[in-house]
Scaffold this active site. Structure first.
Site, short mmCIF file in Angstrom:
data_model
loop_
_atom_site.label_atom_id
_atom_site.label_comp_id
_atom_site.label_asym_id
_atom_site.label_seq_id
_atom_site.Cartn_x
_atom_site.Cartn_y
_atom_site.Cartn_z
N HIS A 74 0.83 -1.21 0.00
CA HIS A 74 0.00 0.00 0.00
C HIS A 74 0.87 1.25 0.00
O HIS A 74 0.60 2.22 -0.72
CB HIS A 74 -0.92 0.02 1.23
N HIS A 82 -0.55 -4.35 8.49
CA HIS A 82 0.89 -4.55 8.49
C HIS A 82 1.44 -4.21 9.87
O HIS A 82 0.80 -3.51 10.66
CB HIS A 82 1.58 -3.64 7.45
N ASP A 95 6.83 -2.68 8.59
CA ASP A 95 6.52 -2.74 7.17
C ASP A 95 6.34 -1.34 6.59
O ASP A 95 6.74 -1.07 5.45
CB ASP A 95 5.23 -3.54 6.95
#
Length: 311
Positions: free
Chosen positions: A176, A217, A221
């Site tokens: 993302h 996440h 991350d």
């Protein structure tokens, strides 16, 4: 007394503006198609890698083993959200009064940034599989462990879109944030609205917090994505040839390596793209831009003057 011509109606003015806009759309489309004919292989490769990236993320899900959620500073600070997620995108119109870039060349850069970042991501999450922190990756969930695939077709289809949304194991680093930062960095360089640039960075920060809060996440991350994507964009951008800046009007409409078609001069395309007609006055102006000056019908090349040659 001079003869006064008939007044120009508002209908004629609208028709003229619509005609200019249509010419601009036609010229922009023609230019972009010519660029696409040259760069389609690179663009297709970048688009195909999006599928490969999804296939790799699906593959690591078969290796995922649920376990206790790792200790995470972000989880301690941010309360867990429900099963929701927010994503924001910014698009530039294809035809704009002060279009500063070629759409095909811009997407070529974007795909190069994405592919490089996603390749590093694939290497990273296959190196070590972490227990997924999301609700559907916990022990007891039917999605936490995938049974071995029954056929190669099952793997290749990646159970789209369900398999993409409910994946586990593709953690370090956040996909993302790759997409968000690539688009934000690209607009920061080629965009023209300062407010939109500021808003885009604010949205990127907010999305980082939302990703952690939604437990999609781990915090690591998101943190790794921030410096990895920025570094990848920085170095790849240095390697790629710089795109011509069209905002000043000094750059030609077509890149120099694009062949002319239909016998139309490049300057005519430039004038049409700006909504102007290629009349005699424009021709004189184009001669000055090309280094040729007109004076009472006698043309003197500025290149000869610069070299000290007298005629």
């Amino acid at each position: 007394m001079g003869v006064v011509g008939p007044p120009v109606s508002s209908h004629d003015g609208l028709h003229c503006e619509a005609s200019k806009l249509w010419r601009k759309v036609c010229v922009e489309t023609s230019v972009e198609l010519q660029l696409l004919a040259e760069k389609w292989k690179l663009l297709l490769t970048g688009l195909m890698f999006q599928y490969i990236h999804g296939l790799a993320a699906r593959g690591v899900h078969y290796l995922h083993r649920p376990g206790p959620t790792l200790q995470d500073l972000g989880y301690m600070i941010l309360p867990e959200l429900e099963e929701k997620e927010a994503t924001s995108w910014t698009f530039h119109p294809f035809v704009y009064h002060s279009k500063r870039f070629y759409t095909v060349l811009l997407w070529r850069r974007i795909l190069a940034f994405l592919v490089a970042s996603q390749l590093l991501r694939i290497i990273t999450f296959y190196s070590t599989q972490l227990p997924g922190p999301n609700y559907h990756c916990h022990e007891g969930s039917k999605l936490a462990r995938l049974p071995p695939p029954e056929s190669i077709t099952e793997v290749l289809l990646i159970n789209f879109p369900h398999g993409v949304i409910y994946g586990c194991g593709d953690l370090i680093f956040s996909s993302h944030m790759i997409f968000t930062l690539v688009f934000v960095l690209t607009y920061h360089k080629y965009g023209s609205k300062r407010f939109v640039k500021l808003l885009a960075w604010v949205i990127a920060i907010i999305q980082s917090l939302l990703i952690v809060a939604s437990r999609k996440h781990y915090t690591v991350d998101v943190v790794v994505a921030w410096y990895t994507v920025n570094l990848m964009v920085f170095f790849i951008d240095k390697k790629l040839p710089e795109m011509p800046d069209r905002s000043t009007g000094s750059q030609p409409m077509l890149p120099l390596n694009i062949k002319e078609k239909d016998g139309k001069p490049r300057e005519e395309n430039l004038k049409l793209s700006n909504g102007n007609s290629a009349d005699t006055a424009d021709w004189r102006q184009r001669m000055q831009v090309n280094g040729t000056h007109g004076d009472d019908g006698n043309h003197i090349r500025s290149e000869s003057a610069a070299n000290g040659v007298n005629r």
